[in-house]
Scaffold this active site. Sequence first.
Site, PDB file in Angstrom:
ATOM      1  N   CYS A  58       0.814  -1.218   0.000  1.00 53.73           N
ATOM      2  CA  CYS A  58       0.000   0.000   0.000  1.00 53.73           C
ATOM      3  C   CYS A  58       0.848   1.270   0.000  1.00 53.73           C
ATOM      4  O   CYS A  58       0.494   2.258  -0.638  1.00 53.73           O
ATOM      5  CB  CYS A  58      -0.985   0.004   1.164  1.00 53.73           C
ATOM      6  SG  CYS A  58      -0.238  -0.155   2.804  1.00 53.73           S
ATOM      7  N   ASP A 186      -7.763   5.340  -0.991  1.00 55.13           N
ATOM      8  CA  ASP A 186      -7.347   4.091  -0.350  1.00 55.13           C
ATOM      9  C   ASP A 186      -6.757   3.149  -1.399  1.00 55.13           C
ATOM     10  O   ASP A 186      -7.462   2.720  -2.316  1.00 55.13           O
ATOM     11  CB  ASP A 186      -8.563   3.455   0.323  1.00 55.13           C
ATOM     12  CG  ASP A 186      -8.212   2.252   1.180  1.00 55.13           C
ATOM     13  OD1 ASP A 186      -7.136   1.653   0.964  1.00 55.13           O
ATOM     14  OD2 ASP A 186      -9.021   1.903   2.057  1.00 55.13           O
ATOM     15  N   HIS A 188      -5.934   0.032  -1.152  1.00 54.17           N
ATOM     16  CA  HIS A 188      -6.077  -1.382  -0.810  1.00 54.17           C
ATOM     17  C   HIS A 188      -7.057  -2.150  -1.694  1.00 54.17           C
ATOM     18  O   HIS A 188      -7.261  -3.345  -1.489  1.00 54.17           O
ATOM     19  CB  HIS A 188      -6.491  -1.523   0.653  1.00 54.17           C
ATOM     20  CG  HIS A 188      -5.425  -1.057   1.613  1.00 54.17           C
ATOM     21  ND1 HIS A 188      -5.295   0.274   1.983  1.00 54.17           N
ATOM     22  CD2 HIS A 188      -4.429  -1.721   2.239  1.00 54.17           C
ATOM     23  CE1 HIS A 188      -4.275   0.381   2.821  1.00 54.17           C
ATOM     24  NE2 HIS A 188      -3.731  -0.801   2.991  1.00 54.17           N
TER      25      HIS A 188
END
Length: 229
Positions: A58, A186, A188
């Site tokens: 990440c 994000d 992810h």
Amino acid sequence: FVNFNNPKSRTWDLALLRNAHFGLPDPETTIVRRSLVSGECLYFHYGCDGQDDRGWGCGYRTLQTLSSWLCVNGSQRSYQKLVPSLPEIQQALVTMEDKPPSFIGSREWIGTFEAALVLDHLYDVPCRILHVPGGGSELHHHFEELHHHFETHGSPVMMGGDRDNSSKGILGVCTGAQEIHMLVLDPHYYGPPLERAAVQHSGWVSWRSVGSLDHCSFYNLCLPQTAGK
């Protein structure tokens, strides 16, 4: 590298979503102040280049998003039009002697400090590291600095912590009548490319109140110090 001058050199670049936050509604009805990233950036996420980096990549993906902003918007500084791949990020850190040779090909995480080193090394862009020892409970004290960053430099910000160790891209901040919020990208997500509406509906880009952050985790933010808008 992803070459923006010759996108056909890596066909997967064509599938990366630009400006995932465009059209996202404000988090509150009454907005006192809103400061957003200027220009364009790409949404890099788990597996977007065919490399399965779930569970460890990440920080690399957020760094790639920051790099994409420099590539697209940094012509006034004569930046290379290149975004580093994960192996190239690892190689850069080894070249700078921040990591040992065994780091190449590993699944070791990187954070805001490593991101700052790579951006300075590849693009000649220094970064400021903002340390927030009090976590989410203290972050609101730094909102004036974050507003100033987006209004002055316009670049995305990378955020990470210790207990909350999930890397996040920050594309803006918003002071509302009720709460203060961060616009979080994000990295992810893992799967096929999504349209902007799906990314927003699934919450991969969203406004998050500072109160929802972990109050027991410190946070570090990497703020690229660009030439400004």
